[in-house]
Every structure is written in C-alpha cells, then in structure tokens.
Design an enzyme around this catalytic site. Structure first.
Site, PDB file in Angstrom:
ATOM      1  CG  ASP A 167     -51.523 -48.865  49.544  1.00 36.67           C
ATOM      2  OD1 ASP A 167     -51.360 -50.015  49.120  1.00 36.67           O
ATOM      3  OD2 ASP A 167     -50.833 -48.364  50.440  1.00 36.67           O
ATOM      4  CG  HIS A 204     -49.569 -52.628  50.472  1.00 38.53           C
ATOM      5  ND1 HIS A 204     -49.790 -51.285  50.685  1.00 38.53           N
ATOM      6  CD2 HIS A 204     -48.616 -52.992  51.371  1.00 38.53           C
ATOM      7  CE1 HIS A 204     -49.007 -50.858  51.666  1.00 38.53           C
ATOM      8  NE2 HIS A 204     -48.278 -51.878  52.106  1.00 38.53           N
ATOM      9  CB  SER A 412     -47.904 -50.578  55.199  1.00 40.14           C
ATOM     10  OG  SER A 412     -46.988 -50.049  54.290  1.00 40.14           O
TER      11      SER A 412
END
Length: 476
Positions: A167, A204, A412
């Site tokens: 990621d 994230h 996600s």
C-alpha cells in the site's frame, strides 16, 4: 462519458505521474486508466511476435515508419514483461488512444489461433478507483473509539501471523498508536505538502495496518510503500514491485492488497501473471479489494479468486455498508467477489497522536448517491467541497484537522478486516495454513448480507459495531 469522480481522479493521478501520459479506457467510459502509446507483451518470442505484428499493421494501415514501433524497456525482468512503444504518447488527449487500440486489434487473430493472450494495455493499478477509495477520510472527535475495536488477545512473536500490506507507507508517528506498536515497514513519502497540508491518500497504509491489528492482535504486520505516488503505479512496474516485496520480507502468511484495476477482460493482468503463478507455489493467501466502481466488471488481482486454480489462493473482498446488512453503494460485486466485510465509515488510525494535521478535500460530495441508492451513503454525507470538483459551484474547498483517528470507507478497508478475520481464526484454531484457514472461516460463517439481490457471506468481526443507516432502497 466517464463519471465526474473518475475524471477528477484522472487529474489527480496524472498530476502524480507527470512523465507518464495517460488515457481513459475503454474509450471515454472511465473504467480504467492506462499508459498512452505503449502495449505490454511477455518477454522472448511472444514480445517478438507482438512487435513484428504491430509494426506490419501500422506501417501498412496507419502510415507509421517501422522505427516508431520498438521496445522501450529491458527485455527481461522478474515479471517477464516488455513494454513496446506503438505511437508517440504525447499525441492526442486523455480520452483514449487509437494507436494502442489498433495494436490490440492487430493481435486479436493471433490470440484466437494460439488461445493465449499476447498483448495488453499498460494499465494503472491504483487504490483510487472511481470513488477514491470509497470516499475521503472524515475527522472524528477526541473521544471516539476505533471500530472495529481492539480484540482481546496478546501479541506473541512465536505464533504471530505474518501479514504483508502492499500500500502506501507508514506515517512517521504510527508507533504512537498502541495497536501499531509491532508494525514495521516503509515510511510514507512526503506526508504533507509545502504548506503542511496532508497529501491525498497519506495514511491509507497506516489505516489498513491498524484495522488488521484491531481484528487480529497476534499479527506481525509489515507495510511496504509500493503505492506511495497517489496510490498509483503502472501495471508494467507493479508485478516487479510485488516480487520485490516478497523477496525482501519472504512470503508471508497473508498479503493484504487494497489496489487493482479493471481491464475489460476476464483473464487477469498480464503484468502480474508471473507473480500470480508463483503465488501458487507458496502457501500464502492473497486477500484483495474488489474495488469501488459500483460495478460487476472483474477487478484485478481480486478477480483471480474466480479463476481455476486460484480458488484457495485468493480471497476477493467487497464492502458492506454501515449496518452490515447490505452492500455499500460503491462496492464492486458479482460472482467473482467471494466475501464481504464492513467497509463503510470504519474508524481507525490515520496518523499517530503527536500533532494535529490539516487536510484539504480533493473531491466534492454529491446531492444524491451517484449509484442511485437512497440511504445516507458516502457519496453525499457528510457534505464537503473539494479542490478537483468540475462543477464550478463548490467555492473554497473545505479544510479539516485530523488528530489521530478518522472514519474512512472503501473496499480498501473491508480487505484488512477480512485479513484480520483469517489471521484471528489461525490464532484461535492454531492453524498454520492460511488457505486452509480461509476455507474453514467461510465454511463456518453464519452471517450473510444482501448485495444486489444476492445472498453473500458477511465477515463481521466480533468487535465491530454497526453504524445505523436510513432504510434500504430497492437498489440495495
């Protein structure tokens, strides 16, 4: 025409990849992004066939000179992929690339004869698909608690389940969040811009790692910043980066991947084909996000879960809305999505707790759900105005402050919840085979949800708390 959010996202990703001319595909429909003027082929004889066929096609029918068709990258690499230039990528705009489309057509007859895929666009693999992931993060008050909350259990280095998160990198202060005390990996590149404002998608990877740790405390989590540039990377580079991650850290028990792309096909991505075939030689389980296009179109690598041979090696995960009873409006869906987990308004660590950080919204919310749902979804609630909005009516973009925790939505984040469920099952049952744990978990699951009329497995962590929503519409 591509949806507004996709066009905005095109602008954001192009800004992060200024040296790579991009186009939307197919045509201007806005399903995926790809590199202009370039196609992909496997190294060796197949690359030669593609090169010769495209050169003959273009010099015969398109008036190009032979030297305009040539390889633009080394002929050999771990992922076994060669980039072949078929046109000047600086020509035209981002609405499509006729030269690449012509190259694909030129090879169609050869593919029909061999029964094997020979050529592909060079797609952009991204965490930001249409809905960027499902929305942008929303601040929560200082007294807010993580959701899912931290499960009972201790971290035991001797039995901990190894999880590799591919990621964005870790925020510099992630270690001040207790659940991430044992997490290691790459640092996030350029967390803030010159004005001290948090960059889009920063946090994230940290958010994902925190969700895994909350659901499954007995995990050793490594985060690799493969997707630091606005959460995007070219397919030609992605397979190589996946190999680099597992070569560096070893093949883990579970890989958590919250990125991908559609490609208009049902046979996977050429750029990750070598990695996916090698995955079958290891016991590792790949858990991959189904994507946020609100579409049934296969999204890769998640959709490998529906291909023969990959049934146990890949778990594709869609997102449930806040109450866990129905699919989130943005979630991709279809028979290739094998499980769903909470993915709307989850609460977790965006940063640590050292210093509040400002964030300016990039996208504006809508007056109504862009997928036609009537519950209070992330399309239009909570309201905010963004920098990239094209309607010209939003005025000054909204700025907020983050102080550790945030709410965020998207497949996600449903993905690390599912990763945590598999890892927690492994710990509880002393199961060392992650693929066997996947089968056991789904076989024993008694929770289900409704997604576009289908009855689907719902992986609901014991510490997750439903978020009330308005009554479902007929579209749920």
């Amino acid at each position: 025409m591509a949806p507004q959010r996709f066009r905005e996202q095109f602008t954001q990703i192009q800004r992060s990849m200024p040296d790579v001319p991009l186009a939307m595909g197919p045509d201007d429909a806005g399903e995926f992004l790809y590199e202009k003027g370039v196609v992909l082929a496997r190294d060796g004889e197949e690359a030669r066939v593609v090169e010769d066929t495209v050169r003959q096609h273009f010099t015969t029918f398109a008036g190009l000179t032979p030297d305009q068709v040539r390889r633009t990258s080394p002929q050999t690499n771990r992922s076994g992929i060669t980039r072949i230039r078929v046109a000047d990528p600086g020509q035209g705009d981002g609405s499509g690339d006729p030269a690449v489309a012509g190259a694909l057509r030129a090879l169609s007859a050869a593919e029909d004869r061999t029964g094997r895929r020979l050529v592909s666009r060079n797609h952009v693999v991204s965490i930001a698909v249409n809905a960027c992931p499902g929305d942008e993060p929303v601040p929560v008050g200082r007294g807010a608690q993580p959701n899912p909350a931290a499960a009972d259990g201790a971290h035991d280095p001797g039995t901990a389940v190894g999880v590799l998160v591919i990621d964005t990198g870790l925020m510099h202060d992630h270690g001040s969040y207790p659940l991430l005390a044992h997490t290691r990996g790459d640092a996030q590149v350029e967390e803030c811009d010159g004005d001290g404002v948090l960059r889009e998608y920063c946090g994230h990877g940290t958010f994902i790692a925190g969700l895994v740790a909350a659901v499954a405390p007995n995990t050793d989590i490594t985060v690799r910043g493969t997707l630091n540039d606005a959460g995007a990377i070219l397919e030609s580079e992605f397979g190589e980066k996946l190999f680099e991650a597992v070569d560096r850290d070893g093949w883990p028990d579970v890989i958590s991947l919250s990125a991908g792309t559609s490609n208009g096909r049902t046979d996977g991505l050429l750029g990750v084909d070598a990695f996916m075939r090698e995955l079958l030689d290891h016991p590792t389980l790949l858990v991959a996000a189904a994507g946020n296009n609100g579409s049934a179109t296969p999204f890769w690598p998640a959709a490998y879960a529906a291909l023969p041979g990959y049934e146990n090696a890949v778990l594709s995960v869609g997102a449930l809305r806040g109450d866990g009873e129905f699919g989130a409006c943005f979630s991709n869906h279809g028979g290739w999505v094998k499980a769903y987990a909470p993915g709307e308004r989850l609460t977790g660590a965006l940063t640590g707790f050292e210093t509040p950080v400002p964030y300016v919204y990039q996208h504006s919310t809508y007056d109504a759900c862009r997928y036609g749902f009537t519950y209070a979804c992330t399309c239009h609630h909570p309201r905010h105005s963004g920098v990239l909005s094209e309607d010209g009516t939003t005025g000054k973009p909204d700025q907020v402050m983050f102080e550790g925790l945030a709410q965020w939505s998207g497949t996600s984040f449903a993905t690390p919840v599912a990763v945590g469920m598999v890892a927690a099952h492994m710990t509880a049952q002393a199961e060392t085979d992650p693929r066997k744990a996947r089968r056991q978990l789904l076989d024993a699951n008694t929770e289900y949800a409704q997604v576009r009329g289908a009855h689907v497995p719902a992986l609901l962590p014991p510490t997750w708390r439903p978020v009330p929503v308005s009554p479902p519409s007929a579209r749920t």
